[in-house]
Write a protein that holds these residues in place. Structure first.
Motif, PDB file in Angstrom:
ATOM      1  N   VAL A   9       0.658  -1.254  -0.074  1.00  0.00           N
ATOM      2  CA  VAL A   9      -0.018   0.024   0.077  1.00  0.00           C
ATOM      3  C   VAL A   9       0.695   1.335  -0.153  1.00  0.00           C
ATOM      4  O   VAL A   9       0.748   2.307  -0.933  1.00  0.00           O
ATOM      5  CB  VAL A   9      -0.745   0.014   1.180  1.00  0.00           C
ATOM      6  CG1 VAL A   9      -1.606   1.158   1.195  1.00  0.00           C
ATOM      7  CG2 VAL A   9      -1.796  -1.199   1.430  1.00  0.00           C
ATOM      8  N   TRP A  10       1.903   1.504   0.896  1.00  0.00           N
ATOM      9  CA  TRP A  10       2.220   2.807   1.471  1.00  0.00           C
ATOM     10  C   TRP A  10       2.316   3.510   0.324  1.00  0.00           C
ATOM     11  O   TRP A  10       1.987   4.802   0.238  1.00  0.00           O
ATOM     12  CB  TRP A  10       3.098   2.552   2.419  1.00  0.00           C
ATOM     13  CG  TRP A  10       3.366   3.810   3.325  1.00  0.00           C
ATOM     14  CD1 TRP A  10       5.081   4.261   2.753  1.00  0.00           C
ATOM     15  CD2 TRP A  10       2.788   4.577   3.986  1.00  0.00           C
ATOM     16  NE1 TRP A  10       4.695   5.470   3.786  1.00  0.00           N
ATOM     17  CE2 TRP A  10       3.476   5.700   4.233  1.00  0.00           C
ATOM     18  CE3 TRP A  10       1.385   4.449   4.322  1.00  0.00           C
ATOM     19  CZ2 TRP A  10       3.052   6.884   4.905  1.00  0.00           C
ATOM     20  CZ3 TRP A  10       0.979   5.669   4.960  1.00  0.00           C
ATOM     21  CH2 TRP A  10       1.845   6.600   5.586  1.00  0.00           C
ATOM     22  N   TRP A  22      -3.649   1.241  -7.059  1.00  0.00           N
ATOM     23  CA  TRP A  22      -3.605   0.630  -5.735  1.00  0.00           C
ATOM     24  C   TRP A  22      -4.924   0.284  -5.079  1.00  0.00           C
ATOM     25  O   TRP A  22      -5.157  -0.945  -5.105  1.00  0.00           O
ATOM     26  CB  TRP A  22      -2.789   1.475  -4.587  1.00  0.00           C
ATOM     27  CG  TRP A  22      -3.226   0.756  -3.266  1.00  0.00           C
ATOM     28  CD1 TRP A  22      -2.308  -0.205  -2.799  1.00  0.00           C
ATOM     29  CD2 TRP A  22      -3.848   1.305  -2.230  1.00  0.00           C
ATOM     30  NE1 TRP A  22      -2.826  -0.485  -1.559  1.00  0.00           N
ATOM     31  CE2 TRP A  22      -3.882   0.609  -1.210  1.00  0.00           C
ATOM     32  CE3 TRP A  22      -4.710   2.399  -1.904  1.00  0.00           C
ATOM     33  CZ2 TRP A  22      -4.306   0.463   0.152  1.00  0.00           C
ATOM     34  CZ3 TRP A  22      -5.303   2.585  -0.943  1.00  0.00           C
ATOM     35  CH2 TRP A  22      -5.306   1.731   0.191  1.00  0.00           C
ATOM     36  N   MET A  26      -6.345  -3.365  -4.551  1.00  0.00           N
ATOM     37  CA  MET A  26      -7.038  -3.922  -3.198  1.00  0.00           C
ATOM     38  C   MET A  26      -8.461  -4.466  -3.486  1.00  0.00           C
ATOM     39  O   MET A  26      -8.679  -5.600  -2.807  1.00  0.00           O
ATOM     40  CB  MET A  26      -6.849  -2.782  -2.445  1.00  0.00           C
ATOM     41  CG  MET A  26      -7.199  -3.247  -1.062  1.00  0.00           C
ATOM     42  SD  MET A  26      -6.796  -2.007   0.364  1.00  0.00           S
ATOM     43  CE  MET A  26      -7.908  -0.527  -0.146  1.00  0.00           C
ATOM     44  N   GLN A 118      -0.691   1.472  11.924  1.00  0.00           N
ATOM     45  CA  GLN A 118      -2.201   1.925  11.214  1.00  0.00           C
ATOM     46  C   GLN A 118      -2.114   3.117  10.322  1.00  0.00           C
ATOM     47  O   GLN A 118      -1.635   4.290  10.785  1.00  0.00           O
ATOM     48  CB  GLN A 118      -3.039   1.821  12.192  1.00  0.00           C
ATOM     49  CG  GLN A 118      -3.231   0.758  13.001  1.00  0.00           C
ATOM     50  CD  GLN A 118      -4.339   0.617  14.147  1.00  0.00           C
ATOM     51  OE1 GLN A 118      -5.343   1.658  14.031  1.00  0.00           O
ATOM     52  NE2 GLN A 118      -4.674  -0.395  14.817  1.00  0.00           N
ATOM     53  N   LYS A 127      -7.445   1.868   4.423  1.00  0.00           N
ATOM     54  CA  LYS A 127      -6.735   1.948   5.451  1.00  0.00           C
ATOM     55  C   LYS A 127      -5.606   0.469   4.982  1.00  0.00           C
ATOM     56  O   LYS A 127      -5.911  -0.383   4.431  1.00  0.00           O
ATOM     57  CB  LYS A 127      -7.713   1.096   6.730  1.00  0.00           C
ATOM     58  CG  LYS A 127      -8.674   2.429   7.057  1.00  0.00           C
ATOM     59  CD  LYS A 127      -9.639   1.665   8.136  1.00  0.00           C
ATOM     60  CE  LYS A 127     -10.473   2.966   8.521  1.00  0.00           C
ATOM     61  NZ  LYS A 127     -11.390   2.388   9.598  1.00  0.00           N
ATOM     62  N   TYR A 128      -4.687   0.575   5.846  1.00  0.00           N
ATOM     63  CA  TYR A 128      -3.547  -0.337   5.950  1.00  0.00           C
ATOM     64  C   TYR A 128      -3.002  -0.605   7.226  1.00  0.00           C
ATOM     65  O   TYR A 128      -2.668   0.180   7.839  1.00  0.00           O
ATOM     66  CB  TYR A 128      -2.385  -0.067   4.794  1.00  0.00           C
ATOM     67  CG  TYR A 128      -1.303  -1.243   5.084  1.00  0.00           C
ATOM     68  CD1 TYR A 128      -1.382  -2.470   4.684  1.00  0.00           C
ATOM     69  CD2 TYR A 128      -0.095  -0.856   5.717  1.00  0.00           C
ATOM     70  CE1 TYR A 128      -0.392  -3.447   4.752  1.00  0.00           C
ATOM     71  CE2 TYR A 128       0.892  -1.380   6.044  1.00  0.00           C
ATOM     72  CZ  TYR A 128       1.010  -2.953   5.305  1.00  0.00           C
ATOM     73  OH  TYR A 128       1.693  -3.850   5.546  1.00  0.00           O
ATOM     74  N   TYR A 129      -3.314  -1.883   7.838  1.00  0.00           N
ATOM     75  CA  TYR A 129      -2.879  -2.237   9.301  1.00  0.00           C
ATOM     76  C   TYR A 129      -1.848  -3.252   8.985  1.00  0.00           C
ATOM     77  O   TYR A 129      -1.990  -4.447   8.441  1.00  0.00           O
ATOM     78  CB  TYR A 129      -4.113  -2.684  10.212  1.00  0.00           C
ATOM     79  CG  TYR A 129      -4.881  -1.520  10.664  1.00  0.00           C
ATOM     80  CD1 TYR A 129      -5.102  -0.234   9.953  1.00  0.00           C
ATOM     81  CD2 TYR A 129      -6.109  -1.961  11.373  1.00  0.00           C
ATOM     82  CE1 TYR A 129      -5.815   0.755  10.301  1.00  0.00           C
ATOM     83  CE2 TYR A 129      -7.189  -0.740  11.672  1.00  0.00           C
ATOM     84  CZ  TYR A 129      -6.884   0.598  11.381  1.00  0.00           C
ATOM     85  OH  TYR A 129      -7.721   1.493  11.745  1.00  0.00           O
ATOM     86  N   SER A 141      -0.890  -8.478   7.965  1.00  0.00           N
ATOM     87  CA  SER A 141      -1.071  -7.214   7.014  1.00  0.00           C
ATOM     88  C   SER A 141      -2.434  -7.356   6.238  1.00  0.00           C
ATOM     89  O   SER A 141      -2.918  -8.247   6.043  1.00  0.00           O
ATOM     90  CB  SER A 141      -0.190  -7.119   5.646  1.00  0.00           C
ATOM     91  OG  SER A 141       1.202  -7.134   6.255  1.00  0.00           O
ATOM     92  N   THR A 143      -5.529  -4.948   4.305  1.00  0.00           N
ATOM     93  CA  THR A 143      -5.993  -3.669   3.585  1.00  0.00           C
ATOM     94  C   THR A 143      -7.504  -3.738   3.477  1.00  0.00           C
ATOM     95  O   THR A 143      -8.115  -4.552   3.364  1.00  0.00           O
ATOM     96  CB  THR A 143      -5.418  -3.731   2.346  1.00  0.00           C
ATOM     97  OG1 THR A 143      -5.864  -4.904   1.608  1.00  0.00           O
ATOM     98  CG2 THR A 143      -3.741  -3.622   2.375  1.00  0.00           C
ATOM     99  N   GLY A 151      -6.852  -9.605   4.755  1.00  0.00           N
ATOM    100  CA  GLY A 151      -5.538  -9.844   5.346  1.00  0.00           C
ATOM    101  C   GLY A 151      -4.746 -11.140   5.119  1.00  0.00           C
ATOM    102  O   GLY A 151      -5.417 -11.927   4.465  1.00  0.00           O
ATOM    103  N   GLU A 168       5.329  -4.194   3.645  1.00  0.00           N
ATOM    104  CA  GLU A 168       5.529  -3.527   2.041  1.00  0.00           C
ATOM    105  C   GLU A 168       6.662  -4.477   1.464  1.00  0.00           C
ATOM    106  O   GLU A 168       7.399  -5.120   2.261  1.00  0.00           O
ATOM    107  CB  GLU A 168       6.102  -2.222   2.235  1.00  0.00           C
ATOM    108  CG  GLU A 168       5.014  -1.178   2.418  1.00  0.00           C
ATOM    109  CD  GLU A 168       4.559  -0.164   1.271  1.00  0.00           C
ATOM    110  OE1 GLU A 168       5.049  -0.402   0.087  1.00  0.00           O
ATOM    111  OE2 GLU A 168       3.462   0.337   1.176  1.00  0.00           O
TER     112      GLU A 168
END
Length: 291
Positions: A9-10, A22, A26, A118, A127-129, A141, A143, A151, A168
């Motif tokens: 994600v990031w 992205w 996702m 988070q 969101k990505y945790y 992980s 998303t 996840g 990542e």
């Protein structure tokens, strides 16, 4: 990482042109996993007509977690250190991207070797945790977009973890210590730098031309300053950490407090720490990502 995690994600969320890519990846991944999950109605129908049949467990199609079933991940964690951060995206023309950054919270535990990061997109609320549990040697992980999440559990391996954002892969090559130091939010930090070439295979493997060229990150000098349970990390991981430090690299155990990322097309992302709160226990549920 050798085995890519879900929806990396990031670095792709900051710039609008990559944000769309992205979100599509996702959404496709979440949709695919949701379709594989049995519908609650079907589970309940299977038990009809048999009064002795135990009620079938309800499946939540909004949160699907796959990966290694032999690994344990708790459904909730208690953290008592919280680091609040914000990122800002700037185009190659030096224009600030409206709502182009992220709101970030990094959590650490003072009693157990566990941490979490988070991240929430300002523009899309995607969101990505990420959760790391050293005792159970596992990581998770997740998303999510529009309250639907996917996840994956994997075995925790610091040597193959993205050095800037856990979960990542490949956007940043190995970070090397520069020797520069400064204090950020009251915490003594040291600088690490990574420089990727546009043809870096770790970047090209992700199928994007938006290659990260330079990364400057500032990491706490002493991990236990924020991660108070650092001392009880199992020896297996301490050996990995020591090896990486000897080689001049940074083990992604305590996350950076400040970052400056610059891409091949001139786009930039700045991440800064706004506040650090210690000694306030709070329970964090994995299912919070779909709230």
């Amino acid at each position: 990482m050798k085995k890519p995690l879900l929806i990396l994600v990031w670095c792709t969320v900051f710039i609008p042109s990559l944000q769309a890519q992205w979100l599509k990846k996702m959404t496709d991944k979440i949709k695919g996993k949701s379709e594989q999950a049995p519908a609650p109605a079907e589970s309940e129908a299977a038990a009809e007509g048999d009064p002795l049949a135990a009620p079938a467990p309800k499946v939540n199609p909004s949160l699907v977690i796959g990966g290694d079933d032999s690994l344990r991940i708790d459904s909730s964690f208690v953290f008592d250190v919280a680091v609040y951060q914000e990122s800002t995206a700037i185009t190659g023309n030096n224009e600030v991207v409206k709502d182009g950054g992220q709101d970030i919270v990094i959590y650490y535990s003072s009693s157990l070797p566990q941490f979490s990061i988070q991240m929430t997109s300002k523009s899309t609320a995607a969101k990505y945790y990420f959760y790391a549990d050293f005792l159970h040697e596992s990581q998770l992980s997740i998303t999510a977009i529009n309250r639907v999440a996917s996840g994956e559990k994997q075995r925790l391996d610091l040597e193959h973890m993205e050095p800037v954002f856990p979960g990542e892969t490949g956007y940043v090559s190995q970070l090397l210590r520069t020797g520069n130091k400064k204090v950020i939010a009251g915490v003594a930090c040291e600088e690490y730098v990574a420089q990727n070439l546009k043809d870096d295979p770790r970047v090209n493997a992700q199928g994007t031309s938006h290659a990260l060229v330079t990364a400057h990150v500032w990491v706490p000098q002493e991990p236990h300053t924020l991660f108070h349970a650092y001392g009880v990390i199992p020896d297996k991981y301490k050996i990995q950490i020591e090896k990486m430090q000897i080689e001049g690299s940074y083990a992604p155990v305590v996350l950076p407090l400040e970052m400056y990322l610059e891409y091949g097309n001139g786009d930039k992302v700045y991440t800064t720490t706004s506040e650090i709160i210690m000694g306030e226990p709070r329970k964090v549920n994995i299912a919070d990502i779909i709230k």
